[in-house]
Motif scaffolding. Structure first.
Motif, PDB file in Angstrom:
ATOM      1  N   GLN A  19       0.827  -1.205   0.000  1.00 36.66           N
ATOM      2  CA  GLN A  19       0.000   0.000   0.000  1.00 36.66           C
ATOM      3  C   GLN A  19       0.862   1.256   0.000  1.00 36.66           C
ATOM      4  O   GLN A  19       0.508   2.278  -0.602  1.00 36.66           O
ATOM      5  CB  GLN A  19      -0.930   0.000   1.219  1.00 36.66           C
ATOM      6  CG  GLN A  19      -2.121  -0.945   1.099  1.00 36.66           C
ATOM      7  CD  GLN A  19      -2.934  -1.008   2.370  1.00 36.66           C
ATOM      8  OE1 GLN A  19      -2.498  -0.545   3.423  1.00 36.66           O
ATOM      9  NE2 GLN A  19      -4.122  -1.588   2.266  1.00 36.66           N
ATOM     10  N   GLU A  20       2.006   1.182   0.653  1.00 32.94           N
ATOM     11  CA  GLU A  20       2.911   2.329   0.681  1.00 32.94           C
ATOM     12  C   GLU A  20       3.799   2.379  -0.555  1.00 32.94           C
ATOM     13  O   GLU A  20       3.992   3.448  -1.156  1.00 32.94           O
ATOM     14  CB  GLU A  20       3.783   2.284   1.940  1.00 32.94           C
ATOM     15  CG  GLU A  20       4.809   3.405   2.005  1.00 32.94           C
ATOM     16  CD  GLU A  20       5.629   3.361   3.284  1.00 32.94           C
ATOM     17  OE1 GLU A  20       6.662   4.057   3.338  1.00 32.94           O
ATOM     18  OE2 GLU A  20       5.248   2.645   4.225  1.00 32.94           O
ATOM     19  N   ILE A  21       4.359   1.256  -0.979  1.00 35.09           N
ATOM     20  CA  ILE A  21       5.318   1.239  -2.081  1.00 35.09           C
ATOM     21  C   ILE A  21       4.601   1.357  -3.418  1.00 35.09           C
ATOM     22  O   ILE A  21       4.951   2.172  -4.277  1.00 35.09           O
ATOM     23  CB  ILE A  21       6.174  -0.036  -2.031  1.00 35.09           C
ATOM     24  CG1 ILE A  21       6.970  -0.075  -0.728  1.00 35.09           C
ATOM     25  CG2 ILE A  21       7.115  -0.112  -3.230  1.00 35.09           C
ATOM     26  CD1 ILE A  21       7.918   1.085  -0.545  1.00 35.09           C
ATOM     27  N   GLY A  22       3.603   0.510  -3.660  1.00 38.75           N
ATOM     28  CA  GLY A  22       2.728   0.653  -4.803  1.00 38.75           C
ATOM     29  C   GLY A  22       3.191   0.065  -6.112  1.00 38.75           C
ATOM     30  O   GLY A  22       2.373  -0.386  -6.900  1.00 38.75           O
ATOM     31  N   SER A  23       4.492   0.094  -6.416  1.00 36.35           N
ATOM     32  CA  SER A  23       4.948  -0.383  -7.726  1.00 36.35           C
ATOM     33  C   SER A  23       6.372  -0.874  -7.632  1.00 36.35           C
ATOM     34  O   SER A  23       7.101  -0.598  -6.674  1.00 36.35           O
ATOM     35  CB  SER A  23       4.845   0.738  -8.761  1.00 36.35           C
ATOM     36  OG  SER A  23       5.781   1.770  -8.465  1.00 36.35           O
ATOM     37  N   ASP A  37       8.720   0.165  -9.635  1.00 39.12           N
ATOM     38  CA  ASP A  37       9.628   1.304  -9.820  1.00 39.12           C
ATOM     39  C   ASP A  37      10.046   1.884  -8.479  1.00 39.12           C
ATOM     40  O   ASP A  37      11.228   2.153  -8.244  1.00 39.12           O
ATOM     41  CB  ASP A  37       8.946   2.380 -10.671  1.00 39.12           C
ATOM     42  CG  ASP A  37       8.756   1.916 -12.104  1.00 39.12           C
ATOM     43  OD1 ASP A  37       9.467   0.968 -12.512  1.00 39.12           O
ATOM     44  OD2 ASP A  37       7.890   2.465 -12.803  1.00 39.12           O
ATOM     45  N   ARG A  38       9.099   2.057  -7.598  1.00 40.26           N
ATOM     46  CA  ARG A  38       9.421   2.585  -6.269  1.00 40.26           C
ATOM     47  C   ARG A  38      10.283   1.583  -5.505  1.00 40.26           C
ATOM     48  O   ARG A  38      11.200   1.969  -4.772  1.00 40.26           O
ATOM     49  CB  ARG A  38       8.122   2.856  -5.514  1.00 40.26           C
ATOM     50  CG  ARG A  38       8.302   3.154  -4.032  1.00 40.26           C
ATOM     51  CD  ARG A  38       8.993   4.475  -3.730  1.00 40.26           C
ATOM     52  NE  ARG A  38       9.270   4.621  -2.320  1.00 40.26           N
ATOM     53  CZ  ARG A  38       8.368   4.982  -1.401  1.00 40.26           C
ATOM     54  NH1 ARG A  38       7.114   5.246  -1.784  1.00 40.26           N
ATOM     55  NH2 ARG A  38       8.708   5.096  -0.149  1.00 40.26           N
ATOM     56  N   ASP A  79      14.344   2.435  -3.802  1.00 39.55           N
ATOM     57  CA  ASP A  79      14.749   2.451  -2.394  1.00 39.55           C
ATOM     58  C   ASP A  79      16.013   1.628  -2.181  1.00 39.55           C
ATOM     59  O   ASP A  79      16.196   0.551  -2.778  1.00 39.55           O
ATOM     60  CB  ASP A  79      13.630   1.879  -1.524  1.00 39.55           C
ATOM     61  CG  ASP A  79      12.453   2.830  -1.410  1.00 39.55           C
ATOM     62  OD1 ASP A  79      12.577   3.983  -1.878  1.00 39.55           O
ATOM     63  OD2 ASP A  79      11.420   2.412  -0.855  1.00 39.55           O
ATOM     64  N   THR A  80      16.846   2.122  -1.308  1.00 38.39           N
ATOM     65  CA  THR A  80      18.050   1.374  -0.926  1.00 38.39           C
ATOM     66  C   THR A  80      17.660   0.253   0.040  1.00 38.39           C
ATOM     67  O   THR A  80      16.536   0.215   0.568  1.00 38.39           O
ATOM     68  CB  THR A  80      19.062   2.301  -0.254  1.00 38.39           C
ATOM     69  OG1 THR A  80      18.494   2.796   0.972  1.00 38.39           O
ATOM     70  CG2 THR A  80      19.415   3.472  -1.166  1.00 38.39           C
ATOM     71  N   SER A 119       9.270  -8.609 -14.402  1.00 43.33           N
ATOM     72  CA  SER A 119       8.958  -7.534 -15.358  1.00 43.33           C
ATOM     73  C   SER A 119       8.223  -6.427 -14.613  1.00 43.33           C
ATOM     74  O   SER A 119       7.653  -6.643 -13.536  1.00 43.33           O
ATOM     75  CB  SER A 119       8.091  -8.069 -16.499  1.00 43.33           C
ATOM     76  OG  SER A 119       8.787  -9.067 -17.220  1.00 43.33           O
ATOM     77  N   SER A 120       8.187  -5.262 -15.192  1.00 47.71           N
ATOM     78  CA  SER A 120       7.611  -4.089 -14.539  1.00 47.71           C
ATOM     79  C   SER A 120       6.137  -4.327 -14.188  1.00 47.71           C
ATOM     80  O   SER A 120       5.384  -4.916 -14.968  1.00 47.71           O
ATOM     81  CB  SER A 120       7.739  -2.871 -15.448  1.00 47.71           C
ATOM     82  OG  SER A 120       7.153  -1.749 -14.833  1.00 47.71           O
TER      83      SER A 120
END
Length: 945
Positions: free
Chosen positions: A686-690, A692-693, A697-698, A752-753
């Motif tokens: 719910q926080e990250i979402g995808s 790509d995000r 993040d490290t 994959s994305s």
């Protein structure tokens, strides 16, 4: 010199009738005394007597205490006669004052052993001065303890039970005790030196003493067989069938079953005898009726239901108790009112409560949960007695002042007040057994209060521990119910005559019994005094005499033994020679008896009173269950999974609601761990979402994010973790979850994305095969090819689990079919997979997917390999969904129509993970099955309910 005679029952009863007031019959056991009272009364009734004077019939120790009481009433004796409990407490005091004794694991156990040694030394004429010069440290310690104990006896002006015979000798010799004209001793296999001295003093008064060996009036009925069984179960079954034949032929006869190791065999004997001799009592709905058999050996009072309830409740006042003890109280402790299963219902809810961490539970914690667990008015009425009882107990726990020392009598009053205020039906005096147990409990409390004569005030915990020990040591045995079959140990059968006897467990390892000499007394003194287990030759002669006496007291008998305790295959592989396995003493007593196998020993053959044999079995065709009337299921797609695994399991669990209780455990169980993992992943995405995000993040940022969501998921447990070990356990669990999820996120990065489109996507009115239900899809990702459905799994799964006409894991195919039909606007299904979170298999298990959905063009060969195995074109994916719908619809229609046949898909492997074996009884048909291996549970089980 003690005279002895061999009399029949009738001859002994006639001697009692000739001089009822001047004769005393003394038996070696309480059981024998009760039996002889009943035999005398039966004889008088059969003689058409309306009223008669009952003779004096005692067991040995009660008779001695009656003589002592008579001396006290006559003023000839003023000392206090200690009870065994008081004497035991004085031993405890002596050892607690000895520093070396304090170093042992259990002072109470050491005191019990010392008391036993002191008693036997007094019985066999070994005085303390004889031990003074012995070099053994144990003997010297015992000498010091005994000297200190004798000083206590003199100070308190009391006589221990161990020295009662010696004290009575002086009273008899002085002529201050009124004695009977004659005494008959019945059932004394062994007469100790102290008993011999007392008997000699009685005969000098004069008082005639005669040892009587009861005999059966009938002559032996031919050669008696020796039955050799393969297993103990087979031996017991054979004995039960023989007893059944005997009772059918002569219902009025008395049958004894002699068992050298009765405590270990009692449950097995009870189960087999109940099924064969009283099958009607197997129905739990049948009214309680008298059984045709009874056991002479009792059980510790602490194991009986009312006493265990009382002790557990008292213990709960001051310290937490394990959850299994609370479950026992709820089901068996007398809390139920209204519906019979109300206690079990509360127990089930308590087992399945949220935020449980296991460990012991205080009465305050349980009371808080109970008051929160208020449901319907009907259920409130059912659990009303429980709530009132817990409230009363909690109130007492707040005011009982456990740290203030009180006398034992005061603590007894406080304990009885607690149990009375709780309002529990601890004592239901509806049957003779209840009444006898209540009387014995009151007697035990009287003994508890009598400790005030020899003990100082104590705290509540010490008083309760003392009562618990007393209840554990006190054996409760019912007075005989006059059942025709008596199951006795060898010592308990002394002095009792039977019409027929089955001697069980006649192995060389069981008879004669093994024993040990007392550790505190020098072996040479024990051997010279002929104490038990000090001289093997003397023990062999004693066992030989007992064997002859028992077999001589009946007209018909059978001896049996088993080659193995269990497992017929093992019995055959060892090939034990029956002649070697048989006790030499029994072979010596029965030199002409042949050993016959239990399979060839047919006790039902050739008897006019036997029931006719069943020559053929009736064939009955299995019928389907009643079709499902309600078209909605409340546990998601479980009906598809169970119907696929075994139709009967689906019927039993989902329509009969037959499920195992939640097992008690310490810490987080596997279902809770799976739910926590699911909750963390839900809030994390719910926080990250995808993706790509995720890639931005490290590792440090991901660790921090994960730890935040893990702490939030564990907050409900943390707020209830009142003990340090619980906080430590939660900290370890948080670390474990974080490390496992970090590994999982590396798999997510290699895909994959994607963008997370739905979390916990709920389909409220799903329908398959005419059955509607609610289900929840863990996660739906949006990719360039379409939607991807993910189902989290903490257990090991494979792609084949979703294949075939009976898939092991049909939930993902069901989700795909439902999602595909849910809305025309939805994206096409591009892939479905299990998200494996098992520590040994942290990867995607792809069930069906279009090319390049789960693997990037870069590294991750594992994902590419899985993707290659399951790469489908959009057309092939559509065909796969259609095939799944056909399969799932067929399973749903079978469930709806009532197809409940016992048909496990993978045989014993399927049955290992099913809890319905008690209903389907497939194990009875195919033999026992191995226990299931431990595996992590799936997370969707509780979410779909």
């Amino acid at each position: 010199m003690l005279s002895s005679s061999a009399w029949t029952e009738q001859e002994l009863v006639q001697r009692l009738q000739q001089n009822t007031s001047g004769t005393v019959l003394v038996t070696s056991t309480l059981r024998a005394a009760r039996v002889w009272r009943a035999r005398y009364n039966d004889t008088q009734k059969n003689s058409s007597c309306v009223a008669w004077v009952s003779p004096q019939i005692f067991a040995w120790e009660p008779w001695l205490r009656s003589l002592w009481a008579a001396a006290v009433l006559a003023g000839a004796e003023t000392r206090l006669l200690l009870s065994p409990v008081q004497e035991s407490h004085l031993w405890q005091q002596v050892l607690e004052q000895d520093g070396s004794a304090q170093q042992t694991l259990s002072v109470s156990a050491l005191a019990e052993l010392a008391q036993q040694s002191f008693r036997q030394s007094a019985q066999y004429g070994i005085s303390l001065p004889q031990l003074r010069g012995d070099a053994s440290p144990d003997t010297q310690a015992f000498y010091a303890w005994g000297t200190a104990l004798l000083a206590k006896f003199r100070k308190l002006s009391c006589v221990p039970a161990a020295m009662l015979e010696t004290a009575l000798i002086k009273l008899v010799e002085s002529g201050t005790v009124e004695l009977p004209e004659e005494v008959f001793l019945v059932g004394f296999d062994r007469i100790t030196p102290s008993q011999q001295l007392l008997i000699a003093a009685l005969e000098k008064r004069p008082c005639s003493v005669c040892a009587v060996e009861p005999q059966n009036a009938l002559s032996p009925d031919g050669a008696s067989p020796i039955v050799c069984a393969r297993t103990l179960d087979e031996e017991i079954q054979c004995a039960a069938q023989w007893i059944r034949r005997e009772l059918l032929a002569r219902p009025e006869q008395r049958i004894g079953v002699l068992v050298p190791s009765s405590p270990e065999m009692r449950d097995k004997i009870d189960s087999a005898f109940r099924a064969i001799l009283a099958p009607s009592t197997m129905d739990i709905r049948a009214p309680q009726s008298a059984l045709p058999y009874e056991f002479s050996l009792g059980t510790p009072m602490a194991h009986t239901q009312p006493v265990r309830t009382a002790l557990t409740l008292l213990r709960w006042l001051q310290r937490p108790i394990p959850q299994k003890e609370i479950s026992w109280l709820l089901v068996h402790g007398g809390f139920r009112s209204g519906a019979l299963d109300s206690g079990a219902t509360v127990d089930r809810r308590f087992r399945e409560r949220e935020w449980r961490l296991g460990g012991s539970i205080s009465i305050a914690e349980f009371r808080s949960w109970l008051h929160r667990e208020r449901r319907s008015t009907h259920e409130e009425e059912e659990s009303g007695s429980l709530r009132r009882a817990i409230d009363a107990l909690f109130a007492h726990s707040q005011r009982i002042a456990p740290d203030r020392p009180k006398a034992y009598g005061e603590w007894r009053d406080a304990m009885e007040e607690v149990l009375t205020d709780a309002g529990l039906p601890v004592w239901d005096t509806l049957t003779s057994q209840d009444y006898q147990l209540q009387q014995r409990w009151n007697a035990l409390l009287n003994e508890f209060s009598s400790l005030d004569a020899v003990a100082s005030p104590v705290r509540f915990v010490a008083a309760l521990d003392t009562l618990d020990r007393m209840a554990s040591k006190t054996i409760f045995a019912l007075e005989t119910a006059r059942a025709p079959v008596q199951v006795l140990g060898i010592p308990e059968s002394a002095g009792i005559v039977f019409d027929a006897v089955w001697w069980m467990s006649g192995r060389a390892t069981d008879w004669p019994p093994e024993g040990q000499a007392l550790p505190f007394l020098p072996w040479n003194l024990q051997r010279a005094a002929h104490m038990p287990y000090a001289d093997p030759a003397h023990d062999a002669l004693f066992a030989q005499s007992v064997t002859r006496t028992r077999l001589g007291a009946t007209a018909r008998f059978v001896v049996s033994f088993a080659l193995q305790p269990s497992d017929p295959a093992a019995a055959g592989s060892h090939a034990i020679d029956p002649e070697i396995a048989l006790s030499p003493l029994l072979r010596q007593a029965l030199p002409a008896s042949a050993i016959v196998p239990a399979q060839g020993f047919d006790p039902l053959a050739a008897s006019e009173t036997s029931e006719p044999r069943i020559e053929s079995l009736e064939t009955m065709h299995e019928e389907a269950a009643v079709p499902l009337l309600a078209n909605r299921m409340e546990r998601g797609v479980k009906f598809l999974e169970f119907q696929s695994a075994c139709p009967f399991r689906a019927f039993a669990e989902l329509r009969l609601d037959s499920r195992n209780l939640q097992e008690t455990s310490t810490g987080l169980d596997r279902a809770a761990q799976g739910n926590l993992m699911h909750r963390v992943l839900q809030t994390f995405w719910q926080e990250i979402g995808s993706q790509d995000r995720l890639l931005q993040d490290t590792e440090a940022e991901l660790r921090a994010t994960l730890r935040k969501h893990i702490d939030a998921a564990l907050r409900g447990y943390s707020s209830r973790a009142s003990e340090a070990w619980q906080q430590t356990l939660l900290a370890i669990e948080a670390e474990r979850m974080q490390e496992r999820l970090l590994v999982w996120l590396q798999r997510e990065k290699a895909r994959s994305s994607f963008t997370v489109r739905e979390l916990e996507h709920e389909i409220e009115n799903a329908e398959i095969g005419g059955i509607s239900f609610r289900c929840r899809i863990d996660r739906i990702d949006q990719t360039g090819h379409g939607d991807v459905l993910l189902d989290y799994k903490t257990g090991c799964v494979t792609a084949n689990d979703c294949a075939g006409d009976r898939p092991d894991q049909p939930q993902l195919p069901a989700y795909a079919v439902l999602q595909n039909e849910a809305s025309a606007e939805s994206l096409p299904i591009a892939g479905i997979a299990f998200a494996g979170l098992h520590p040994r298999k942290t990867e995607f298990t792809v069930i069906a997917a279009q090319p390049s959905v789960f693997a990037r063009q870069a590294e991750d060969p594992v994902a590419r390999k899985a993707d290659a195995r399951s790469s489908l074109s959009p057309e092939a994916m559509h065909e796969q969904l259609a095939d799944w719908k056909i399969t799932l619809t067929r399973l749903a229609e079978q469930f709806r129509s009532g197809n409940a046949i016992v048909d496990p898909k993978n045989g014993s492997q399927t049955c290992n993970y099913c809890s319905q074996a008690l209903l389907c009884r497939i194990r009875d048909a195919k033999g026992s099955m191995p226990s299931p291996e431990e595996e992590d549970s799936s997370m969707e089980d509780l979410r779909d309910q």
